[in-house]
Design a protein around this motif. Structure first.
Motif, PDB file in Angstrom:
ATOM      1  N   UNK A  60       0.860  -1.176   0.000  1.00 12.49           N
ATOM      2  CA  UNK A  60       0.000   0.000   0.000  1.00 12.49           C
ATOM      3  C   UNK A  60       0.903   1.234   0.000  1.00 12.49           C
ATOM      4  N   UNK A  61       0.530   2.197  -0.821  1.00  6.01           N
ATOM      5  CA  UNK A  61       1.318   3.418  -0.956  1.00  6.01           C
ATOM      6  C   UNK A  61       0.503   4.601  -0.459  1.00  6.01           C
ATOM      7  N   UNK A  62       1.132   5.423   0.377  1.00  8.62           N
ATOM      8  CA  UNK A  62       0.492   6.616   0.928  1.00  8.62           C
ATOM      9  C   UNK A  62       1.464   7.768   0.825  1.00  8.62           C
ATOM     10  N   UNK A  63       0.942   8.978   0.897  1.00  9.62           N
ATOM     11  CA  UNK A  63       1.782  10.167   0.899  1.00  9.62           C
ATOM     12  C   UNK A  63       2.251  10.471   2.314  1.00  9.62           C
ATOM     13  N   UNK A  64       3.370  11.156   2.400  1.00 10.88           N
ATOM     14  CA  UNK A  64       3.958  11.439   3.706  1.00 10.88           C
ATOM     15  C   UNK A  64       3.104  12.407   4.517  1.00 10.88           C
ATOM     16  N   UNK A  65       2.264  13.195   3.837  1.00  7.67           N
ATOM     17  CA  UNK A  65       1.463  14.177   4.565  1.00  7.67           C
ATOM     18  C   UNK A  65       0.071  13.654   4.916  1.00  7.67           C
ATOM     19  N   UNK A  66      -0.117  12.336   4.920  1.00  8.97           N
ATOM     20  CA  UNK A  66      -1.412  11.799   5.294  1.00  8.97           C
ATOM     21  C   UNK A  66      -1.703  12.149   6.757  1.00  8.97           C
ATOM     22  N   UNK A  67      -2.960  12.365   7.048  1.00 10.42           N
ATOM     23  CA  UNK A  67      -3.342  12.786   8.397  1.00 10.42           C
ATOM     24  C   UNK A  67      -3.050  11.673   9.403  1.00 10.42           C
ATOM     25  N   UNK A  68      -2.741  12.032  10.637  1.00 11.88           N
ATOM     26  CA  UNK A  68      -2.476  11.012  11.659  1.00 11.88           C
ATOM     27  C   UNK A  68      -3.686  10.106  11.869  1.00 11.88           C
ATOM     28  N   UNK A 146       4.025  21.754  -1.096  1.00 14.88           N
ATOM     29  CA  UNK A 146       5.142  22.496  -0.494  1.00 14.88           C
ATOM     30  C   UNK A 146       5.027  22.529   1.025  1.00 14.88           C
ATOM     31  N   UNK A 147       6.109  22.281   1.745  1.00 16.74           N
ATOM     32  CA  UNK A 147       6.024  22.296   3.206  1.00 16.74           C
ATOM     33  C   UNK A 147       5.940  23.720   3.740  1.00 16.74           C
ATOM     34  N   UNK A 148       5.481  23.808   4.972  1.00 18.08           N
ATOM     35  CA  UNK A 148       5.397  25.109   5.638  1.00 18.08           C
ATOM     36  C   UNK A 148       6.788  25.484   6.142  1.00 18.08           C
ATOM     37  N   UNK A 175       5.700  30.391   4.292  1.00 15.35           N
ATOM     38  CA  UNK A 175       5.199  29.895   3.008  1.00 15.35           C
ATOM     39  C   UNK A 175       4.601  28.501   3.194  1.00 15.35           C
ATOM     40  N   UNK A 176       3.614  28.177   2.372  1.00 10.06           N
ATOM     41  CA  UNK A 176       2.949  26.879   2.447  1.00 10.06           C
ATOM     42  C   UNK A 176       1.465  27.025   2.189  1.00 10.06           C
ATOM     43  N   UNK A 177       0.721  25.945   2.372  1.00  9.07           N
ATOM     44  CA  UNK A 177      -0.720  25.924   2.143  1.00  9.07           C
ATOM     45  C   UNK A 177      -1.454  25.932   3.477  1.00  9.07           C
ATOM     46  N   UNK A 178      -2.559  26.710   3.511  1.00  7.11           N
ATOM     47  CA  UNK A 178      -3.439  26.765   4.690  1.00  7.11           C
ATOM     48  C   UNK A 178      -2.630  27.032   5.965  1.00  7.11           C
ATOM     49  N   UNK A 179      -1.792  28.074   5.934  1.00  9.80           N
ATOM     50  CA  UNK A 179      -0.882  28.358   7.044  1.00  9.80           C
ATOM     51  C   UNK A 179      -1.647  29.031   8.183  1.00  9.80           C
ATOM     52  N   UNK A 180      -1.402  28.539   9.379  1.00  7.78           N
ATOM     53  CA  UNK A 180      -1.921  29.146  10.594  1.00  7.78           C
ATOM     54  C   UNK A 180      -0.743  29.374  11.544  1.00  7.78           C
ATOM     55  N   UNK A 181      -0.916  30.298  12.491  1.00 10.59           N
ATOM     56  CA  UNK A 181       0.183  30.700  13.372  1.00 10.59           C
ATOM     57  C   UNK A 181      -0.250  30.545  14.829  1.00 10.59           C
ATOM     58  N   UNK A 222      -4.774  21.831   7.631  1.00 11.11           N
ATOM     59  CA  UNK A 222      -5.305  20.528   7.253  1.00 11.11           C
ATOM     60  C   UNK A 222      -4.373  19.408   7.658  1.00 11.11           C
ATOM     61  N   UNK A 223      -3.084  19.702   7.756  1.00 15.25           N
ATOM     62  CA  UNK A 223      -2.084  18.706   8.155  1.00 15.25           C
ATOM     63  C   UNK A 223      -1.215  19.332   9.252  1.00 15.25           C
ATOM     64  N   UNK A 224      -1.659  19.252  10.479  1.00 15.11           N
ATOM     65  CA  UNK A 224      -0.931  19.938  11.558  1.00 15.11           C
ATOM     66  C   UNK A 224       0.507  19.460  11.728  1.00 15.11           C
ATOM     67  N   UNK A 225       0.820  18.261  11.300  1.00  6.82           N
ATOM     68  CA  UNK A 225       2.206  17.807  11.448  1.00  6.82           C
ATOM     69  C   UNK A 225       3.153  18.543  10.517  1.00  6.82           C
ATOM     70  N   UNK A 226       2.623  19.193   9.501  1.00  5.67           N
ATOM     71  CA  UNK A 226       3.445  19.997   8.595  1.00  5.67           C
ATOM     72  C   UNK A 226       3.597  21.379   9.215  1.00  5.67           C
ATOM     73  N   UNK A 227       4.668  21.587   9.957  1.00  4.10           N
ATOM     74  CA  UNK A 227       4.843  22.855  10.667  1.00  4.10           C
ATOM     75  C   UNK A 227       6.294  23.281  10.642  1.00  4.10           C
ATOM     76  N   UNK A 228       6.530  24.496  11.094  1.00  2.00           N
ATOM     77  CA  UNK A 228       7.878  25.061  11.203  1.00  2.00           C
ATOM     78  C   UNK A 228       7.861  26.079  12.337  1.00  2.00           C
TER      79      UNK A 228
END
Length: 696
Positions: A60-68, A146-148, A175-181, A222-228
């Motif tokens: 099975x193949x999934x993307x790295x940004x799949x939700x937890x 693109x990562x945040x 920079x990134x998609x759907x960025x929150x602070x 949408x993907x909280x693990x994608x952060x900086x």
């Protein structure tokens, strides 16, 4: 009674129905034959599906940004009740539920640029002790989203102490998609707050002289693990004191990669309003690479370690290093000034190109013009790597029939090759590096020697077409007359051919010139047949390979009558074929178009026929009605005789009689007979010429 044989095993996956033929008979009666169908159905047997239960397992193949905790795989699509699932290996972040679902990690997958593979060994057991196992491989693919990221990991702002509540202090941007602070530290900020969407940082109350450090987090909603994260230093300074003033305010420097450690790049001259220059403190902030390559010695920015322009790490940074010099003045609170630093590392041509080892190539001597012999793969350690130019010392010529591509180092054949003259060539190739120094004139080169060996191709005998010819000629007058021209080819094609008559040349009546055979006329009285053997060989090279061509020549004198022959032999000389290409434009209409056109044409012809028939009938009806009406004015309506002519006594007849005679004549011209229909009994007129009929 039909029973199952002892030891038999039923498997519905292989055979799900059996057909039994039963025969029964009583004494003195006929035998009865019937069929019994036994259907085998699936039982509640624990069985794992393929390819999960195969040796290699399922994938099975999934993307790295799949939700937890996202379900990735179901071990059994429709699991039976009372099953237990157990993960036999625990060296994977993926989890397995009691319902047989494989879930993504609670913290998500690591956002790596490479494909990650996790192997899961899963055992399934039911309440009866039956079990099956399988293997699942989870391939985590890099995300294309693109990562945040923050533009810079840290920055500082200075605000006056008179700033009021809810005033904008600064604004962060990632920079990134759907960025929150959000503010991570301090956990409960007392002085500042951040807008979750815009990233604006505002004060919560009137600010006093202080210093605060905020740890800002930017993440994908949408993907909280994608952060900086980034660090923000906020200095609230008093209105009665000023930060140190430095010259230059922005330090920009350009340094070669060979600059020795300890060299000074920038010297700052800083002062403040309340303290002298000697009480100022200097510190270097910035990325780890900048802190490794540079150091501060008082107000001087110096090189700490060697700057290697030719490394991949330097290329990844764009050959530019950034840092910030923080100049702090004593006092309470301390005042500081930040001086941005930008250092550009320039290349230096340090290394000489290296020749390839064992540069030996082999080429057949019949290689065509432009054929590739091989590639000279030189190397150079300067950046960009292996940016070389290739040149051939001496250039192409008769003694060196080769050329080399200046960019790729490809050696090609540009002249004739002869293994009998040269068994090998020793080429001198010059490698020159390019774009490895800030000064284009500073280039390094090296001579490399390349051996090219010629592979001899054995010569082949000439090929003549045809090899046997039968010819008829008439002996004429003159010095000589041509008989035939031989068509022969050599291998290789550029070799010259020689011809000679090897046998059958009686009284030397034939002569060879090139590939043409000539007959020398003489006093031949009777027809004669000559059998010639012509030898053909290559005039260059040794040993010589030859071919024999047989010629049967029938010579007839002019005074001799040639006997008739039923067979005529023709010899066609070989000519170079001429290929003529002609392009003709042909329109192939589709089938529906042809059908529509045909139907339309038929309908048009039918309409024209109907129109013509209508016009003809209309003219006939008008003539008949005129004659019919005129006759009834002067005769009894029940008596109409065809062929009866009305005449007048003399010229004093009445006009009515003349009119009746005229119309009857017209009617007789249209219909020349009268008959009775045998079926209906009605009389009708007919025209014996046209077959036209009119009912009376």
């Amino acid at each position: 009674q039909v029973t199952l044989r002892a030891g038999a095993e039923l498997d519905a996956r292989q055979v799900n129905q059996y057909t039994l033929t039963l025969r029964a008979a009583c004494q003195g009666e006929d035998e009865v034959v019937e069929q019994l169908f036994v259907r085998v159905t699936m039982g509640q047997v624990l069985r794992c599906d393929t390819p999960f239960a195969s040796a290699e397992g399922d994938v099975v193949q999934v993307l790295a940004d799949v939700a937890p905790l996202t379900p990735l795989y179901a071990v059994l699509p429709q699991p039976l009740g009372g099953l237990m699932f157990r993960l036999q290996n625990h060296d994977t972040p993926v989890s397995l539920t009691h319902r047989g679902l494989v879930l993504a990690p609670a913290s998500g997958f690591n956002r790596s640029k490479d494909t990650q593979t996790f192997r899961l060994e899963i055992e399934v057991r039911d309440r009866h002790g039956h079990n099956c196992s399988g293997i699942l491989r989870v391939e985590v693919l890099p995300s294309s989203r693109p990562p945040v990221t923050f533009l810079k990991p840290q920055w500082a702002v200075t605000v006056p102490e008179s700033s009021g509540p809810l005033e904008v202090v600064t604004q962060v941007h990632a920079s990134g998609d759907n960025v929150r602070y959000a503010i991570l530290a301090p956990v409960a900020p007392a002085l500042f707050t951040i807008n979750e969407v815009t990233g604006e940082i505002r004060s919560t109350r009137r600010l006093e002289v202080t210093y605060a450090q905020l740890l800002i987090r930017a993440y994908n909603a949408l993907h909280p693990t994608d952060d900086a994260t980034a660090t923000l230093n906020i200095t609230v300074q008093g209105t009665d004191r000023q930060a140190p003033s430095c010259v230059p305010a922005i330090a920009v420097s350009q340094v070669p990669e060979t600059e020795s450690p300890g060299s000074t790049l920038v010297t700052l001259r800083c002062t403040d309003s309340t303290s002298t220059e000697g009480r100022l403190q200097y510190a270097l902030e910035g990325p780890l690479a900048s802190q490794i390559h540079f150091r501060m010695e008082g107000p001087r920015l110096q090189v700490n370690t060697t700057l290697d322009y030719d490394s991949e790490a330097m290329a990844a940074m764009g050959f530019q290093l950034t840092a910030t010099i923080v100049v702090t003045a004593g006092g309470q609170p301390p005042q500081s000034t930040r001086v941005p630093v930008l250092v550009t590392v320039t290349p230096v041509n340090e290394f000489t190109p290296v020749c390839p080892s064992g540069a030996t190539f082999t080429v057949v001597e019949t290689a065509a013009f432009g054929s590739t012999v091989g590639y000279v793969a030189g190397t150079d350690r300067d950046y960009p790597p292996n940016s070389l130019e290739y040149s051939l010392e001496g250039g192409p010529g008769p003694t060196q029939p080769f050329s080399i591509d200046t960019r790729t180092g490809e050696i090609r054949v540009v002249g004739p090759l002869d293994s009998q003259r040269h068994q090998s060539y020793r080429l001198t190739v010059r490698l020159t590096d390019t774009h490895n120094d800030l000064d284009p004139a500073k280039r390094r080169s090296r001579l490399c020697y390349v051996a090219v060996r010629l592979q001899a191709v054995p010569d082949q005998a000439p090929v003549c077409t045809p090899e046997v010819q039968e010819l008829w000629i008439m002996s004429g007058s003159g010095s000589r007359q041509p008989v035939t021209r031989l068509a022969c080819q050599s291998s290789p094609n550029d070799a010259k051919l020689a011809y000679t008559i090897a046998g059958g040349n009686e009284d030397r009546r034939f002569q060879m010139e090139g590939n043409t055979v000539f007959y020398l006329p003489n006093d031949l009285a009777e027809p004669h047949t000559f059998s010639l053997l012509v030898k053909v060989w290559s005039s260059s090279g040794a040993p010589r390979l030859s071919t024999m061509v047989a010629l049967v020549v029938h010579v007839t004198p002019r005074s001799t009558t040639v006997p008739p022959s039923t067979t005529t032999w023709h010899t066609t000389l070989w000519k170079e074929p001429l290929v003529i290409t002609r392009t003709e434009a042909v329109w192939h209409p589709p089938a529906w178009f042809v059908a529509v056109l045909t139907v339309t044409s038929v309908l048009l012809l039918a309409a024209l026929g109907c129109m013509g028939w209508t016009l003809l009938c209309s003219e006939q009806d008008q003539g008949f009605m005129a004659a019919f009406c005129s006759s009834h004015r002067n005769r009894d309506p029940n008596k109409l005789l065809v062929g009866k002519r009305y005449t007048t006594g003399g010229t004093g007849g009445s006009p009515g009689a003349l009119s009746t005679h005229s119309h009857l004549s017209f009617a007789q011209e249209q219909f020349d007979g009268r008959a009775q229909d045998p079926r209906t009994g009605r009389d009708y007129l007919f025209n014996s010429m046209t077959g036209a009929r009119r009912w009376i």
